[in-house]
Design a protein around this motif. Structure first.
Motif, short mmCIF file in Angstrom:
data_model
loop_
_atom_site.label_atom_id
_atom_site.label_comp_id
_atom_site.label_asym_id
_atom_site.label_seq_id
_atom_site.Cartn_x
_atom_site.Cartn_y
_atom_site.Cartn_z
N VAL A 316 44.48 47.91 30.79
CA VAL A 316 43.63 48.72 29.92
C VAL A 316 42.86 49.70 30.77
CG1 VAL A 316 41.75 48.70 28.24
CG2 VAL A 316 43.41 46.83 28.27
N VAL A 317 42.86 50.96 30.37
CA VAL A 317 42.01 51.96 31.01
C VAL A 317 40.62 51.82 30.40
CG1 VAL A 317 41.61 54.42 31.39
CG2 VAL A 317 43.94 53.52 31.39
N PRO A 318 39.62 51.38 31.18
CA PRO A 318 38.30 51.13 30.60
C PRO A 318 37.58 52.43 30.27
CG PRO A 318 38.23 50.83 32.97
CD PRO A 318 39.67 51.08 32.62
N ASP A 319 36.73 52.36 29.26
CA ASP A 319 35.90 53.49 28.88
C ASP A 319 34.67 53.48 29.78
OD1 ASP A 319 34.51 55.51 27.76
OD2 ASP A 319 34.36 54.65 25.75
N LEU A 320 34.58 54.44 30.70
CA LEU A 320 33.47 54.51 31.65
C LEU A 320 32.40 55.49 31.21
CD1 LEU A 320 35.47 54.40 35.00
CD2 LEU A 320 34.57 52.52 33.64
N PHE A 321 32.43 55.91 29.95
CA PHE A 321 31.39 56.74 29.34
C PHE A 321 31.21 58.07 30.07
CE2 PHE A 321 30.17 52.21 29.31
CZ PHE A 321 30.42 51.94 27.97
N GLY A 322 32.29 58.58 30.67
CA GLY A 322 32.23 59.87 31.33
C GLY A 322 31.67 59.85 32.74
N PHE A 323 31.36 58.67 33.28
CA PHE A 323 30.80 58.58 34.63
C PHE A 323 31.91 58.31 35.64
CE2 PHE A 323 27.11 57.70 32.01
CZ PHE A 323 26.10 58.40 32.68
N GLU A 324 31.71 58.84 36.85
CA GLU A 324 32.63 58.58 37.95
C GLU A 324 32.19 57.29 38.64
OE1 GLU A 324 35.94 59.26 40.34
OE2 GLU A 324 35.26 60.34 38.55
N PRO A 325 33.02 56.26 38.64
CA PRO A 325 32.60 54.99 39.23
C PRO A 325 32.56 55.04 40.74
CG PRO A 325 34.89 54.85 38.56
CD PRO A 325 34.39 56.21 38.13
N ASP A 326 31.84 54.06 41.31
CA ASP A 326 31.82 53.93 42.76
C ASP A 326 33.19 53.51 43.26
OD1 ASP A 326 29.21 54.62 42.89
OD2 ASP A 326 28.42 52.60 43.08
N ASP A 327 33.43 53.76 44.52
CA ASP A 327 34.70 53.39 45.15
C ASP A 327 34.40 52.44 46.30
OD1 ASP A 327 37.39 53.37 45.74
OD2 ASP A 327 37.25 55.10 47.09
N PRO A 328 34.94 51.23 46.35
CA PRO A 328 35.90 50.71 45.37
C PRO A 328 35.22 50.08 44.17
CG PRO A 328 35.59 49.13 47.13
CD PRO A 328 34.76 50.34 47.49
N LEU A 329 35.97 49.95 43.08
CA LEU A 329 35.46 49.30 41.89
C LEU A 329 35.26 47.82 42.15
CD1 LEU A 329 37.57 50.95 39.05
CD2 LEU A 329 35.13 51.19 39.40
N VAL A 330 34.22 47.27 41.56
CA VAL A 330 33.93 45.84 41.70
C VAL A 330 34.04 45.21 40.32
CG1 VAL A 330 32.22 44.12 42.36
CG2 VAL A 330 32.40 46.26 43.65
N PHE A 331 34.94 44.23 40.21
CA PHE A 331 35.15 43.53 38.95
C PHE A 331 34.81 42.06 39.16
CE2 PHE A 331 37.70 41.09 35.94
CZ PHE A 331 37.41 41.73 34.76
N GLU A 332 34.04 41.49 38.27
CA GLU A 332 33.67 40.09 38.37
C GLU A 332 33.61 39.48 36.98
OE1 GLU A 332 29.61 39.40 39.59
OE2 GLU A 332 29.05 41.44 39.02
N LYS A 333 33.60 38.16 36.95
CA LYS A 333 33.46 37.43 35.70
C LYS A 333 32.18 36.62 35.75
CE LYS A 333 36.68 35.72 33.28
NZ LYS A 333 37.77 34.88 32.75
N VAL A 334 31.29 36.88 34.80
CA VAL A 334 30.05 36.12 34.65
C VAL A 334 30.29 35.13 33.53
CG1 VAL A 334 27.58 36.24 34.23
CG2 VAL A 334 28.72 38.11 35.43
N GLY A 335 30.59 33.88 33.91
CA GLY A 335 31.05 32.93 32.90
C GLY A 335 32.43 33.34 32.44
N ASN A 336 32.58 33.61 31.17
CA ASN A 336 33.84 34.10 30.61
C ASN A 336 33.78 35.58 30.24
OD1 ASN A 336 35.19 31.60 30.76
ND2 ASN A 336 34.23 30.92 28.85
N VAL A 337 32.71 36.25 30.67
CA VAL A 337 32.53 37.65 30.31
C VAL A 337 32.92 38.53 31.50
CG1 VAL A 337 30.88 39.41 29.55
CG2 VAL A 337 30.64 37.04 28.76
N PRO A 338 33.92 39.41 31.34
CA PRO A 338 34.30 40.32 32.44
C PRO A 338 33.27 41.44 32.58
CG PRO A 338 35.64 40.77 30.50
CD PRO A 338 34.80 39.56 30.16
#
Length: 547
Positions: A316-338
């Protein structure tokens, strides 16, 4: 922005159930019931046919071999690329051994040509057979550094300049650590000169391998390499950019076969509508689906369920609300919430670590050496007036946290009760209370305040980590409760024994002036500036300018 894709409810009823994609040795997806065999893969079927309509979070049953491998071997963060990373790491390890052997042989041959001594051909440590354990350590360090620097990540592979910089850094540090370790380990089983000289050869050979072998276009017929067929949901701007990048990326092992879209006309690379997903997934042998369009939640869930039923990867291409994300992207799971990190402030962690350690060591040292003076001050306070030697009160510290602050008592025991009656005579502008001729101060207290000796017990607060040697002064809780919104910025750092305000505008009655100096200190903080402020504070204290 393109409107969300919608499908009329009457088009959601299935007419035929098409067969799912089969993977050798893979179990059937959860909730798959037996379906009628289709006479043709091109049947105009609908893909809204599934048994389990609950959530998408159920875990698939993993085979025992996969669980055993996960328990025994190091896990790679790059899911779906494990074998690719393993192949690349093995190739790099082979090149390390090959380059060392080449450098060792060339070195020996040059020495033989110069000295004409056959003994040089038997010199110990010239060939990789002399120290295979060291080369194994070299390869392991290279792989670990490479993984930590994301050398094998697709983002790095797709940026040649960045890949070269990372490769050079990984080669340098892994070679340096091995050379240092071998140099400290006593008798050398391997030539340090050959080991060090092989590092640039490693870099050049790995760079050549990446530039020539891995940059070959992955054509499924001519290259003999397996490629993944990608189907993109949504033919808008994002989908087109994604497809163009994949087509021009020679290192990619993915081929875009087309789009599904509810707005664009079917034809060319637009293979159909969303309701045609099941048919197209089978006829085009789709391996991966990428969702780029803003879909309705129930529609996206149905697409994902159908992809799971056909054992197709979903991205899935996430909706980043028009912002340029930091590099590299950091993805984590807090409990069961991505959770996806769009921005993360770079904190000077190491410098703050040094500041904390310097504070603790310096404060403890000063407490030890000034202990006789502290004892004398305590005796004087006790002889002058009744009450405790130390004055303990809560102050507002880092991020508004309350802590018990220690000072030598310079006032009578009823000082806090009289404070509110004296606020009309406050000589400071703003929430901070201060009087030059405060009637609550004792004779010994005036002397202690003049030379700031009353604040020496706060060194214990510094040792405990509640304060720092340099920082904004901590204010009492009743003053803190009178802060305006902008005043809270001074609490972004731990409070200090001294600060910029104490050495530049100690008698300035303006709270705004003190706040401006505190904010200036925070914005321009450095360890060197802390040292300069401490030196200036000593000069100010000896002049006796305290109140």
């Amino acid at each position: 922005m393109r409107p969300p894709l919608t499908i009329k409810p009457e088009n959601l009823e299935p007419r035929f159930a098409l067969p799912s994609r089969l993977i050798p040795g893979a179990q059937a997806s959860v909730g798959n019931a037996p379906r009628k065999k289709s006479s043709s893969a091109t049947v105009d079927g609908r893909f809204w046919d599934w048994q389990n309509s609950e959530g998408l979070g159920e875990l698939r049953k993993r085979p025992r071999t996969e669980l055993l491998a996960k328990a025994l071997f190091p896990g790679l963060w790059l899911h779906g690329q494990r074998w690719s990373v393993a192949r690349q790491a093995c190739a790099d390890f082979f090149l390390i051994i090959f380059s060392f052997a080449a450098v060792g042989h060339v070195s020996v041959m040059l020495q033989f040509a110069i000295r004409h001594d056959p003994a040089t051909l038997l010199r110990r440590g010239a060939f990789p057979t002399s120290g295979p354990g060291v080369l194994l350590l070299y390869g392991a360090l290279f792989t670990l550094f490479g993984l930590s620097e994301r050398l094998y990540h697709p983002e790095t592979i797709q940026a040649p300049l960045r890949e070269r910089l990372i490769l050079a850094k990984v080669v340098f540090w892994s070679a340096l650590m091995v050379v240092v370790a071998v140099g400290w380990s006593g008798p050398h089983l391997i030539s340090l000169t050959t080991l060090a000289a092989s590092a640039p050869v490693n870099f050049l050979m790995m760079l050549a391998w990446r530039n020539h072998w891995r940059r070959v276009p992955p054509h499924p017929v001519t290259s003999g390499r397996d490629v993944r067929n990608v189907l993109i949901i949504g033919a808008g701007k994002v989908g087109r950019e994604l497809a163009a990048h994949m087509r021009h990326d020679l290192a990619s092992q993915r081929v875009v076969i087309g789009f599904l879209d509810e707005v664009e006309s079917v034809g060319g690379d637009i293979h159909g509508r969303l309701e045609d997903l099941s048919r197209i997934a089978r006829t085009d042998f789709v391996d991966e689906i990428i969702l780029t369009s803003p879909l309705q939640p129930d529609m996206a869930r149905r697409i994902i369920r159908e992809a799971r039923r056909n054992q197709i990867d979903v991205k899935v291409v996430p909706d980043l609300f028009g912002f340029e994300p930091d590099d590299p992207l950091v993805f984590e799971k807090v409990g069961n919430v991505p959770v996806l990190t769009l921005r993360e402030e770079r904190m000077p962690t190491f410098r703050l670590f040094l500041k904390r350690n310097v504070d603790a060591v310096a404060a403890a040292t000063v407490l030890v050496f000034t202990s006789p003076l502290l004892l004398i001050i305590a005796i004087v306070i006790k002889l002058e007036s009744r009450g405790p030697v130390l004055y303990q009160a809560y102050r507002a510290g880092l991020k508004g946290r309350r802590f018990r602050c220690y000072k030598f008592r310079t006032m009578g025991t009823d000082a806090d009760k009289l404070k509110e009656h004296l606020r009309a005579h406050n000589q400071r502008h703003g929430p901070f209370f201060k009087m030059v001729d405060d009637p609550r101060v004792t004779r010994a207290g005036r002397f202690l305040r003049r030379y700031s000796l009353d604040e020496l017990p706060q060194l214990w607060n510094v040792v405990k980590g509640e304060m720092s040697l340099v920082g904004p002064r901590p204010h009492p809780i009743d003053d803190f409760e009178r802060y305006d919104l902008g005043d809270l910025q001074r609490l972004d750092v731990p409070p200090g024994l001294t600060g910029l305000w104490q050495v530049t505008a100690r008698r300035d009655p303006s709270f705004e002036r003190g706040l401006a100096l505190d904010l200036e200190y925070i914005r321009s903080w450095s360890l060197w500036r802390d040292f300069r402020l401490l030196c200036k504070t000593i000069s100010v204290v000896f002049r006796g300018s305290g109140v």
